[in-house]
Design an enzyme around this catalytic site. Structure first.
Site, PDB file in Angstrom:
ATOM      1  N   ASN A 185       0.961  -1.047  -0.104  1.00 43.05           N
ATOM      2  CA  ASN A 185       0.010  -0.029  -0.095  1.00 43.05           C
ATOM      3  C   ASN A 185       0.807   1.097  -0.006  1.00 43.05           C
ATOM      4  O   ASN A 185       1.533   1.503   1.054  1.00 43.05           O
ATOM      5  CB  ASN A 185      -0.943  -0.112   1.168  1.00 43.05           C
ATOM      6  CG  ASN A 185      -1.765   1.132   1.538  1.00 43.05           C
ATOM      7  OD1 ASN A 185      -1.818   2.148   0.416  1.00 43.05           O
ATOM      8  ND2 ASN A 185      -2.428   1.309   2.505  1.00 43.05           N
ATOM      9  N   LYS A 208       0.108   4.252  -0.022  1.00 46.66           N
ATOM     10  CA  LYS A 208      -0.418   5.330   0.315  1.00 46.66           C
ATOM     11  C   LYS A 208      -0.405   6.570  -0.694  1.00 46.66           C
ATOM     12  O   LYS A 208      -0.023   6.625  -1.792  1.00 46.66           O
ATOM     13  CB  LYS A 208      -0.170   5.683   1.726  1.00 46.66           C
ATOM     14  CG  LYS A 208      -0.332   4.503   2.486  1.00 46.66           C
ATOM     15  CD  LYS A 208      -0.054   4.710   3.994  1.00 46.66           C
ATOM     16  CE  LYS A 208      -0.298   3.308   4.736  1.00 46.66           C
ATOM     17  NZ  LYS A 208      -0.164   3.324   6.105  1.00 46.66           N
ATOM     18  N   HIS A 220      -9.363   0.927   5.338  1.00 34.24           N
ATOM     19  CA  HIS A 220      -8.285   1.205   5.749  1.00 34.24           C
ATOM     20  C   HIS A 220      -8.464   2.368   7.036  1.00 34.24           C
ATOM     21  O   HIS A 220      -9.228   3.174   6.768  1.00 34.24           O
ATOM     22  CB  HIS A 220      -7.332   1.821   4.683  1.00 34.24           C
ATOM     23  CG  HIS A 220      -5.762   1.717   5.195  1.00 34.24           C
ATOM     24  ND1 HIS A 220      -5.219   2.679   6.165  1.00 34.24           N
ATOM     25  CD2 HIS A 220      -4.905   0.873   5.180  1.00 34.24           C
ATOM     26  CE1 HIS A 220      -4.212   2.619   6.569  1.00 34.24           C
ATOM     27  NE2 HIS A 220      -3.694   1.392   6.043  1.00 34.24           N
ATOM     28  N   GLU A 261      -6.816   4.655   7.899  1.00 37.21           N
ATOM     29  CA  GLU A 261      -6.553   6.136   7.626  1.00 37.21           C
ATOM     30  C   GLU A 261      -7.875   6.601   7.055  1.00 37.21           C
ATOM     31  O   GLU A 261      -8.070   7.894   7.153  1.00 37.21           O
ATOM     32  CB  GLU A 261      -5.369   6.233   6.755  1.00 37.21           C
ATOM     33  CG  GLU A 261      -4.057   5.969   7.587  1.00 37.21           C
ATOM     34  CD  GLU A 261      -3.039   5.494   6.802  1.00 37.21           C
ATOM     35  OE1 GLU A 261      -2.867   5.526   5.553  1.00 37.21           O
ATOM     36  OE2 GLU A 261      -2.014   4.937   7.391  1.00 37.21           O
ATOM     37  N   GLU A 307      -5.235  -4.882  10.454  1.00 33.60           N
ATOM     38  CA  GLU A 307      -4.224  -3.943  10.783  1.00 33.60           C
ATOM     39  C   GLU A 307      -4.506  -3.017  12.114  1.00 33.60           C
ATOM     40  O   GLU A 307      -5.310  -2.235  12.268  1.00 33.60           O
ATOM     41  CB  GLU A 307      -4.328  -2.951   9.559  1.00 33.60           C
ATOM     42  CG  GLU A 307      -3.899  -3.447   8.232  1.00 33.60           C
ATOM     43  CD  GLU A 307      -3.458  -2.457   7.197  1.00 33.60           C
ATOM     44  OE1 GLU A 307      -2.063  -2.788   6.786  1.00 33.60           O
ATOM     45  OE2 GLU A 307      -4.314  -1.387   6.964  1.00 33.60           O
ATOM     46  N   GLY A 322       2.711   2.345  10.775  1.00 36.24           N
ATOM     47  CA  GLY A 322       3.431   3.470  10.612  1.00 36.24           C
ATOM     48  C   GLY A 322       4.003   3.871  11.964  1.00 36.24           C
ATOM     49  O   GLY A 322       4.836   4.955  12.006  1.00 36.24           O
ATOM     50  N   SER A 332       3.672  -2.107  10.572  1.00 43.83           N
ATOM     51  CA  SER A 332       5.191  -2.126  10.405  1.00 43.83           C
ATOM     52  C   SER A 332       5.506  -3.611  10.172  1.00 43.83           C
ATOM     53  O   SER A 332       6.537  -3.921  10.816  1.00 43.83           O
ATOM     54  CB  SER A 332       5.559  -1.613  11.997  1.00 43.83           C
ATOM     55  OG  SER A 332       5.144  -0.220  12.011  1.00 43.83           O
ATOM     56  N   GLY A 350       2.914  -1.370   4.269  1.00 43.61           N
ATOM     57  CA  GLY A 350       2.962   0.407   4.020  1.00 43.61           C
ATOM     58  C   GLY A 350       4.355   0.752   3.792  1.00 43.61           C
ATOM     59  O   GLY A 350       5.041   0.546   2.666  1.00 43.61           O
TER      60      GLY A 350
HETATM   61  P1  13P Z   1       3.173   0.411   7.802  1.00 42.11           P
HETATM   62  O1  13P Z   1       3.657  -0.713   7.008  1.00 42.11           O
HETATM   63  O2  13P Z   1       3.676   1.572   7.263  1.00 42.11           O
HETATM   64  O3  13P Z   1       3.091   0.260   9.297  1.00 42.11           O
HETATM   65  O4  13P Z   1       1.694   0.438   7.059  1.00 42.11           O
HETATM   66  C1  13P Z   1       0.713  -0.404   7.276  1.00 42.11           C
HETATM   67  C2  13P Z   1      -0.383  -0.212   6.322  1.00 42.11           C
HETATM   68  O5  13P Z   1      -1.127   0.878   6.822  1.00 42.11           O
HETATM   69  C3  13P Z   1      -0.716  -0.767   5.268  1.00 42.11           C
HETATM   70  O6  13P Z   1      -1.965  -0.827   4.697  1.00 42.11           O
END
Ligand code: 13P
Length: 252
Positions: A10, A12, A97, A99, A169, A175, A215, A236
């Site tokens: 992803n 983003k 997601h 976010e 997640e 993140g 992560s 991510g």
């Molecule tokens: P990170 O791997 O940066 O923690 O993000 C995970 C994520 O949100 C994947 O959709």
């Protein structure tokens, strides 16, 4: 029969066109030995068609959008419909997601509509969910995940579920550099499978891919992927570095 093994990136809101093209090219080269792993690139909207074209001849490589509209078409300035994604041969869409839930206040009702439109346009869905830190601290993580799943999945049939993958997640791991331990991931994934079994059937639950996200990186992927109920990762930050992403693909 073993379940599919999947690694999804992803991106983003990262990369420009040149960066997207070289990242795809480097991932293609670096992962050409892993044809049995399903790989999905969730690129930003403007680069989806480029990603589709550049991956068209690859084995087990798919392209996904990070969102789609809850509306079918019409006067919704700035929105992107499931039909548009389908028309450029996009394969997947991410729905739910954290976010999107947090920053764009997406509700379960909206998530259901997005999934319906995606499935109606022959897109597969990765449905994301997971608890906040406070919920885990108070021992509410199982109840939170159960509600997130039930509220949305109850609107779909067992047949439709064949085109929906799940991604657990935990919000506190996204993140943050803090990842769920393999024990925490396994415990939750097994629980998710039990919920799906109650909602649908044991067969459907056993066939359903459940990805871990939060992560996940080149260092911790192999111990997470070795958990019985973890079928891969939704990556991510580490999906933006071709070397790291390819190491993760090789981590099964
Ligand atoms: P990170 O791997 O940066 O923690 O993000 C995970 C994520 O949100 C994947 O959709």
């Amino acid at each position: 029969m073993g379940r599919k093994k999947i690694v999804a990136g992803n991106w983003k809101m990262n990369t420009n066109l040149d960066e997207a093209i070289s990242l795809i090219s480097d991932i293609k080269t670096g992962s050409n030995h892993s044809s049995q792993i399903e790989k999905i690139i969730f690129a930003p909207f403007p680069f989806l068609k480029t990603a589709v074209d550049n991956l068209a001849t690859e084995t087990n490589f798919f392209v996904g959008a990070q969102n789609c509209s809850e509306h079918i078409k019409g006067a919704y300035t700035g929105e992107v419909s499931a039909e548009m994604l389908s028309s450029i041969a996009c394969d997947f869409v991410l729905v739910g997601h954290s976010e999107r839930r947090t920053f764009f206040k997406e509700t379960d009702g909206q998530l259901i509509l997005k999934i319906q439109h995606a499935l109606n346009n022959n897109l597969k869905v990765i449905f994301c969910f997971g608890e906040h830190l406070e919920e885990r601290k108070h021992g509410q993580h199982f109840d939170t995940v159960k509600l997130q799943l039930e509220n949305v999945l109850k609107s779909f049939s067992e047949e439709q579920l064949k085109n929906i993958y799940l991604a657990y997640e935990p919000v506190w791991a996204i993140g943050t550099g803090e990842t769920a331990t393999p024990e925490q991931a396994q415990e939750m994934h097994a629980y998710i499978r039990r919920i799906v079994s109650h909602l649908f059937s044991e067969v459907t639950a056993q066939n359903l891919p459940i990805l871990y996200g939060g992560s996940c990186n080149a260092q911790n992927a192999s111990e997470l992927f070795s958990c019985a109920d973890v079928d891969g990762g939704l990556i991510g930050g580490a999906s933006l570095k071709a070397d790291d992403f390819c190491k993760i693909i090789s981590s099964f």
